[in-house]
Enzyme design. Structure first.
Site, mmCIF file in Angstrom:
data_model
loop_
_atom_site.group_PDB
_atom_site.id
_atom_site.type_symbol
_atom_site.label_atom_id
_atom_site.label_comp_id
_atom_site.label_asym_id
_atom_site.label_seq_id
_atom_site.Cartn_x
_atom_site.Cartn_y
_atom_site.Cartn_z
ATOM 1 N N ARG A 68 -28.915 -0.263 16.665
ATOM 2 C CA ARG A 68 -27.737 -1.014 17.117
ATOM 3 C C ARG A 68 -26.658 -0.095 17.668
ATOM 4 O O ARG A 68 -26.250 0.850 16.991
ATOM 5 C CB ARG A 68 -27.175 -1.834 15.968
ATOM 6 C CG ARG A 68 -28.126 -2.933 15.596
ATOM 7 C CD ARG A 68 -27.648 -3.763 14.457
ATOM 8 N NE ARG A 68 -28.504 -4.955 14.370
ATOM 9 C CZ ARG A 68 -28.367 -5.901 13.492
ATOM 10 N NH1 ARG A 68 -27.402 -5.834 12.604
ATOM 11 N NH2 ARG A 68 -29.181 -6.944 13.484
ATOM 12 N N THR A 116 -11.240 -8.792 -6.403
ATOM 13 C CA THR A 116 -10.971 -8.236 -5.081
ATOM 14 C C THR A 116 -9.574 -8.658 -4.616
ATOM 15 O O THR A 116 -9.110 -9.750 -4.960
ATOM 16 C CB THR A 116 -12.068 -8.687 -4.075
ATOM 17 O OG1 THR A 116 -11.894 -7.967 -2.857
ATOM 18 C CG2 THR A 116 -12.033 -10.165 -3.793
ATOM 19 N N THR A 117 -8.943 -7.791 -3.853
ATOM 20 C CA THR A 117 -7.607 -8.097 -3.332
ATOM 21 C C THR A 117 -7.677 -9.314 -2.411
ATOM 22 O O THR A 117 -8.598 -9.425 -1.607
ATOM 23 C CB THR A 117 -7.076 -6.873 -2.546
ATOM 24 O OG1 THR A 117 -7.047 -5.758 -3.441
ATOM 25 C CG2 THR A 117 -5.684 -7.123 -1.986
ATOM 26 N N SER A 133 -33.691 -23.515 -0.688
ATOM 27 C CA SER A 133 -33.009 -22.852 0.414
ATOM 28 C C SER A 133 -33.795 -23.055 1.708
ATOM 29 O O SER A 133 -35.004 -22.776 1.764
ATOM 30 C CB SER A 133 -32.912 -21.357 0.068
ATOM 31 O OG SER A 133 -32.336 -20.629 1.114
ATOM 32 N N THR A 157 -16.058 -20.611 7.528
ATOM 33 C CA THR A 157 -15.402 -19.332 7.811
ATOM 34 C C THR A 157 -14.067 -19.587 8.498
ATOM 35 O O THR A 157 -13.891 -20.608 9.171
ATOM 36 C CB THR A 157 -16.281 -18.445 8.714
ATOM 37 O OG1 THR A 157 -15.644 -17.174 8.878
ATOM 38 C CG2 THR A 157 -16.502 -19.051 10.085
ATOM 39 N N HIS A 159 -20.703 -22.267 11.658
ATOM 40 C CA HIS A 159 -20.743 -22.338 13.124
ATOM 41 C C HIS A 159 -20.372 -23.719 13.649
ATOM 42 O O HIS A 159 -20.682 -24.049 14.791
ATOM 43 C CB HIS A 159 -22.124 -21.904 13.637
ATOM 44 C CG HIS A 159 -22.347 -20.448 13.413
ATOM 45 N ND1 HIS A 159 -21.872 -19.474 14.260
ATOM 46 C CD2 HIS A 159 -22.937 -19.791 12.376
ATOM 47 C CE1 HIS A 159 -22.178 -18.279 13.784
ATOM 48 N NE2 HIS A 159 -22.829 -18.442 12.634
ATOM 49 N N LYS A 200 -14.411 -17.555 12.874
ATOM 50 C CA LYS A 200 -15.118 -17.867 14.124
ATOM 51 C C LYS A 200 -14.247 -18.834 14.942
ATOM 52 O O LYS A 200 -13.313 -18.369 15.588
ATOM 53 C CB LYS A 200 -16.530 -18.350 13.814
ATOM 54 C CG LYS A 200 -17.322 -17.256 13.040
ATOM 55 C CD LYS A 200 -18.778 -17.512 12.926
ATOM 56 C CE LYS A 200 -19.466 -16.643 11.882
ATOM 57 N NZ LYS A 200 -19.563 -15.219 12.192
HETATM 58 C C1 LIG Z 1 -24.405 -19.136 8.925
HETATM 59 C C2 LIG Z 1 -23.414 -18.087 8.562
HETATM 60 N N1 LIG Z 1 -22.831 -18.141 7.347
HETATM 61 C C3 LIG Z 1 -21.927 -17.225 6.977
HETATM 62 C C4 LIG Z 1 -21.561 -16.197 7.828
HETATM 63 C C5 LIG Z 1 -20.556 -15.197 7.379
HETATM 64 O O1 LIG Z 1 -19.285 -15.538 7.864
HETATM 65 P P1 LIG Z 1 -18.184 -14.394 8.064
HETATM 66 O O2 LIG Z 1 -18.426 -13.815 9.420
HETATM 67 O O3 LIG Z 1 -16.872 -15.093 7.925
HETATM 68 O O4 LIG Z 1 -18.410 -13.386 6.988
HETATM 69 C C6 LIG Z 1 -22.138 -16.097 9.090
HETATM 70 C C7 LIG Z 1 -21.732 -14.995 9.993
HETATM 71 O O5 LIG Z 1 -22.132 -14.820 11.086
HETATM 72 C C8 LIG Z 1 -23.093 -17.064 9.467
HETATM 73 O O6 LIG Z 1 -23.690 -17.002 10.665
#
Ligand SMILES: Cc1ncc(COP(=O)(O)O)c(C=O)c1O
Length: 405
Positions: free
Chosen positions: A21, A276-277, A136, A244, A216, A247
């Site tokens: 990468r 964690t902070t 899962s 999240t 997403h 995004k």
């Molecule tokens: C399906 C999915 N869940 C969770 C995450 C993690 O999210 P974050 O980028 O906020 O750590 C991602 C990140 O690309 C994701 O694609």
């Protein structure tokens, strides 16, 4: 042991497979998205970004940037502690209220990232619910897989987006056991969408908790940006909706929403939440402003969908192989890691277009791709330039339309 030689040989393996990468050094420019400055040994150059997860361009929205400036002026830089020890800032509380309201849930809990929210919430539920079995989807994101693994709960993987396979697997487990079904709404690399209603039907029939990753989809779908679960009127059937802030909301952080009791439970037992902070107050303020804006405005979502359709149409017309789906993610299929990197390099070097190659383990071997993410801010000229550039490269390397079939 010769540690350096070990590191060298492992990295050499990645080079050999063509999936080493290389990060692209970008400087985003507020007010100019999707354009950014690319820094390289050859110098600085403006490029058009076509692979960002700032799906709606909210990272430069005046409401978001303004809220962050204001919070820094009021509170300074960092949160100053963990949530329990001096680090719960009023902006965190407001953000959690905003998120609970977004998904129609009693409560929300914010984490350092979406990754951490999945890892911590699934890890905690799986390890604490007695005898829990986690079901899962085989396409689940690495953060969910890691959470499930670290919980040490029994894990059953069901076929991707297949409620019947889920049903078969659930039927084999004693009815009284704790069960949790973990899946995503929009899968990030193929852009396909889960049959949420059918999965909820199966989970409900077996008394299983449902855990939906809407990373997403939040901000992008539903009348207020609550994701696919909002668009389908199904949010109430999901025990946990995870998302999240990094995004479509374009700031940083992750979260879960659910009942008061479930969120209190995760808050009280999740190591990844406790030790964690907490997020900087300005980050929480910016994220809350972004969510608030997208709850009230559908303009960005409508324009986003229109741009996505236009890009797809233009790529189809040019014979560029695009994986069909009903989401905003436009995967251009290449199927070879070396070629994928070469196409990405040509786009950047010759055409000033940035699309990162996506290789294993992010996608299965043989399905390497360019993951294109149109935004409301990409112009017709940007789209024409992208499609012309890809057409030129495609005819040069003689790739056939069959590459994606
Ligand atoms: C399906 C999915 N869940 C969770 C995450 C993690 O999210 P974050 O980028 O906020 O750590 C991602 C990140 O690309 C994701 O694609």
């Amino acid at each position: 042991m010769d540690y350096e030689a070990f590191f060298d040989s492992e990295i050499a393996g990645l080079h050999r497979e063509g999936r080493y990468r290389v990060f692209t050094d970008l400087e985003r420019q507020a007010g100019r998205y999707p354009y950014a400055t690319h820094h390289s040994p050859a110098g600085e150059r403006e490029v058009t970004v076509w692979c960002s997860n700032d799906y709606l361009g909210m990272g430069q929205h005046p409401a978001v940037v303004g809220a962050m400036h204001e919070a820094i002026e009021r509170c300074g830089a960092g949160a100053g502690g963990t949530r329990n020890i001096s680090g719960t800032n009023h902006y965190h509380v407001l953000l959690e209220q905003e998120l609970a309201d977004l998904h129609g849930k009693e409560a929300a809990l914010i984490f350092s990232s979406g990754y951490v929210s999945n890892w911590a919430a699934l890890g905690t539920l799986g390890s604490k619910l007695p005898g829990c079995v986690i079901f899962s989807d085989e396409g689940n994101h690495a953060s969910m897989i890691e959470g499930i693994r670290s919980s040490r709960a029994e894990r059953q993987i069901f076929r991707h987006n297949d409620p019947e396979d889920l049903n078969r697997k659930l039927s084999l487990i004693e009815p009284g056991r704790a069960k949790l079904v973990a899946f995503e709404s929009v899968y990030s690399m193929d852009g396909d969408i889960a049959p949420i209603d059918e999965i909820c039907d199966v989970a409900e029939a077996h008394g299983a908790l449902t855990y939906l990753d809407e990373v997403h989809a939040v901000g992008l779908y539903g009348a207020r940006g609550g994701g696919i679960s909002e668009r389908m009127g199904l949010a109430h059937r999901l025990d946990v909706i995870e998302g999240t802030l990094g995004k479509a909301f374009a700031v940083h952080g992750g979260y879960i929403t659910g009942s008061n009791r479930l969120c209190d439970f995760v808050r009280s037992f999740a190591s990844g939440f406790i030790f964690t902070t907490s997020l900087p107050p300005a980050v929480a303020a910016g994220a809350a402003a972004s969510i608030r804006h997208l709850k009230g405005s559908g303009v960005e979502r409508a324009r986003h969908q229109e741009r996505v359709a236009k890009v797809r149409q233009a790529l189809d017309a040019a014979g560029i192989p695009v994986l069909a789906n009903r989401s905003h993610i436009v995967p251009v299929m290449v199927g070879d890691p070396v070629l994928c990197k070469a196409i990405s390099d040509s786009l950047l070097d010759e055409f000033g277009i940035y699309v990162q190659p996506i290789n294993y383990p992010t996608v299965p071997r043989g399905t390497e791709r360019l993951r294109i993410t149109p935004s409301p801010l990409h112009s017709n000229a940007d789209i024409d330039h992208l499609v012309d550039a890809l057409s030129t490269i495609w005819s040069r390397i003689g790739l056939s339309r069959q590459a994606a079939e």
